[in-house]
Design an enzyme around this catalytic site. Structure first.
Site, PDB file in Angstrom:
ATOM      1  N   ILE A 295       0.747  -1.282  -0.093  1.00 53.72           N
ATOM      2  CA  ILE A 295      -0.017   0.029   0.015  1.00 53.72           C
ATOM      3  C   ILE A 295       0.977   1.124   0.006  1.00 53.72           C
ATOM      4  O   ILE A 295       1.877   1.344   0.969  1.00 53.72           O
ATOM      5  CB  ILE A 295      -1.001   0.164   1.203  1.00 53.72           C
ATOM      6  N   HIS A 296       0.782   2.207  -1.007  1.00 50.13           N
ATOM      7  CA  HIS A 296       1.801   3.219  -1.211  1.00 50.13           C
ATOM      8  C   HIS A 296       0.833   4.471  -0.955  1.00 50.13           C
ATOM      9  O   HIS A 296      -0.278   4.551  -1.471  1.00 50.13           O
ATOM     10  CB  HIS A 296       2.198   3.208  -2.423  1.00 50.13           C
ATOM     11  N   PRO A 297       1.374   5.584  -0.337  1.00 43.42           N
ATOM     12  CA  PRO A 297       2.570   5.586   0.400  1.00 43.42           C
ATOM     13  C   PRO A 297       2.329   5.174   1.969  1.00 43.42           C
ATOM     14  O   PRO A 297       1.289   5.618   2.566  1.00 43.42           O
ATOM     15  CB  PRO A 297       3.059   6.945   0.425  1.00 43.42           C
TER      16      PRO A 297
ATOM     17  N   GLU B 183       4.187  -0.919   3.797  1.00 41.22           N
ATOM     18  CA  GLU B 183       4.790  -1.402   2.522  1.00 41.22           C
ATOM     19  C   GLU B 183       6.408  -1.908   2.653  1.00 41.22           C
ATOM     20  O   GLU B 183       6.522  -2.769   1.830  1.00 41.22           O
ATOM     21  CB  GLU B 183       4.527  -0.462   1.249  1.00 41.22           C
TER      22      GLU B 183
END
Ligand code: FAD
Ligand code: NA7
Length: 475
Positions: A460-462, A466
């Site tokens: 999952i960004h940002p 992650e």
């Protein structure tokens, strides 16, 4: 139901474990008795129902930790244009203590209402003591006794802070976590003695609230935890302003005009310093004195006072069980005491056969940079499997929002993987929201996921989490 006894089950100690047993048994229509009594600390501090966790443990600790984190955000707020915020403003201790105690009392009231109004539960605010294997003596605050009988007895009396035996008047010259969360006067310049979970958490939030804090470390930080992570926690705390004196313990503590003169020996030299408060956090002892255990044949470890129980929580007496912090070899955590209590009732009354598993329990140390872990530490994994049979992945990173105010220090994560089957056996994360991040990875470890499974997860960004599904660098 056995009409020979007043209660089907009687619980001594109404903390995380005891209340769970009471709740689960009453839901099954059992006649349940509970004795819960709080013996005051040496300073006279007392509290309400619910045991250690909501009164003098997890809950007030987390509220104070979160308050310190809120203070940290002042710097980011200023940097991102919020007006009227003074990043150097002082914190008011009494406001925090009042608010923490307001929240604690809310939990006490919910417990009181539940204990008094629920059918099937009889609650005694009395000290319980075993008279024989089915009889409990209940002693009130004036020393008056009554006796009750039960088919099963569960001991869940928890633990209390330990004190060193070789420092005169230590109980009155120091405070412990039993006193800290309701302390009427701001602690001021504080010496924290001890270097584990409770010591580092308290030192961390007191520093964050603006106090001059020193930690006195007998040997290592966070015994039992991954030592690389522990040292990183110490380094981060130093950046935040906590001071450390390593490799010693106090020789003496004296009262000097209301302050505390502490003396110790370091490298053969006597050293001393005056503090406003000395917070002792050198571990906890099972609260089993005067319980009448040995008299009825319940075996204890004479040194620690802990009760010896088997994997089904049975003591050496066939109808007496023991759960939670007062039992030898258990993890001293609220969720383990709760799950243990649930499983005990299922086994006693619902043909359950699950025992409590103490391996791969996720936990978090709420130091200023939080540390969450589950599974093997690097030391334990190397000892068990040999370094040559492990792959140890690490990653050092900085959360995006830290850059607003150029925060110092870095976050760190580590995965310990077995080479032969690629299974992840250790997860370690040092960064924001560690408890939230670690809980999910607890499932990963329980399911014996492989490193390759994590490699197949899209991050999952940002986010900071992650980093963990992207680790490619071996140590
Ligand atoms: P307790 O909750 O201690 O309950 C025992 C009860 O029995 C108490 O009310 C006691 O007064 C009563 N009692 C004792 N003797 C008698 C008697 N003879 N008769 C009647 N009543 C008696 N755990 C976590 O999971 N997360 C955390 O973040 C966390 N933080 C903590 C922070 C601190 C500062 C401390 C001290 C502990 C923390 N813990 C944490 C640990 C957690 O609080 C304990 O593991 C948990 O409360 C143990 O539950 P228990 O039921 O065994 O005992
Ligand atoms: P722990 O985890 O038992 O740690 C005790 C700490 O105190 C540890 O750093 C010890 O150092 C140190 N210690 C022990 N005896 C002394 C003396 N006499 N002088 C100085 N320092 C000492 O206890 P905690 O209270 O932190 O945590 C207990 C549980 O409560 C924990 O599991 C949480 O769930 C909540 P050592 O490493 O032995 O040299």
């Amino acid at each position: 139901m056995n009409p020979q006894y007043q209660y089907d089950i009687f619980v001594i100690g109404g903390g995380s474990g005891g209340l769970t047993v009471v709740d689960e048994a009453q839901k099954l229509g059992k006649r349940v008795g509970l004795a819960d009594y709080i013996k005051p600390s040496p300073h006279g501090t007392q509290w309400g129902t619910g045991g250690t966790c909501p009164n003098v443990g997890c809950i007030p600790k987390k509220l104070m930790h979160m308050t310190a984190l809120i203070g940290e955000i002042r710097h980011e707020l200023t940097a991102t244009g919020w007006q009227g915020i003074n990043p150097h403003s002082n914190h008011d201790w009494n406001t925090l203590v009042n608010e923490v105690q307001r929240q604690v009392k809310g939990i006490n009231k919910a417990n009181d209402d539940w204990l008094v109004t629920t059918n099937g539960i009889t609650y005694y605010n009395k000290l319980g003591k075993l008279k024989d294997d089915h009889t409990i003596e209940l002693i009130d605050k004036d020393g008056q006794s009554e006796f009750v009988t039960a088919e099963y007895i569960v001991i869940a009396v928890g633990s209390r802070p330990s004190f060193p035996s070789d420092i005169p008047n230590v109980k009155l010259l120091t405070i412990t976590s039993d006193d800290l969360f309701s302390l009427k006067k701001a602690p001021g310049k504080t010496l924290v003695i001890g270097a584990s979970y409770v010591a580092l958490e308290c030192a961390g939030f007191l520093t964050g609230l603006g106090y001059d804090v020193t930690v006195m470390v007998r040997s290592i930080l966070l015994r039992g935890f991954d030592q690389e992570m522990a040292e990183r926690i110490g380094d981060f705390m130093k950046i935040q302003g906590t001071k450390f004196i390593r490799g010693t313990i106090p020789n003496s503590i004296e009262d000097v005009e209301g302050k505390r003169l502490v003396k110790w020996i370091l490298n053969g030299q006597e050293q001393s310093e005056i503090y406003d408060t000395v917070l002792l956090a050198i571990g906890r002892s099972a609260d089993t004195q005067n319980l009448g255990l040995e008299q009825v044949g319940v075996q204890i470890n004479k040194e620690s006072g802990k009760i010896i129980a088997n994997e089904t929580d049975l003591t050496s007496v066939q109808n007496i069980f023991a759960i939670g912090d007062c039992v030898q070899g258990r993890l001293e955590l609220t969720p383990t005491a709760i799950m243990c209590g649930k499983r005990l009732i299922k086994r006693l009354y619902c043909n359950g056969n699950q025992i409590m598993e103490y391996s791969d329990v996720s936990t978090t140390v709420f130091t200023p940079l939080e540390y969450g872990c589950v599974g093997y530490s690097e030391e334990a994994a190397v000892k068990k499997f040999g370094r040559e049979n492990l792959k140890i992945f690490t990653s050092e990173f900085t959360p995006l929002f830290w850059n607003f105010a150029n925060r110092k220090g870095t976050c760190y994560a580590k995965l310990i993987v077995k080479k032969d089957d690629d299974i992840v056996i250790g997860f370690h994360y040092l960064g924001p929201d560690a408890a939230e991040v670690t809980q999910g990875f607890g499932v990963v470890i329980k399911l014996k996921a492989k490193k390759n499974d994590l490699d197949n997860v899209v991050g999952i960004h940002p986010s900071v989490a992650e980093e963990i599904v992207q680790m490619q660098t071996w140590k």
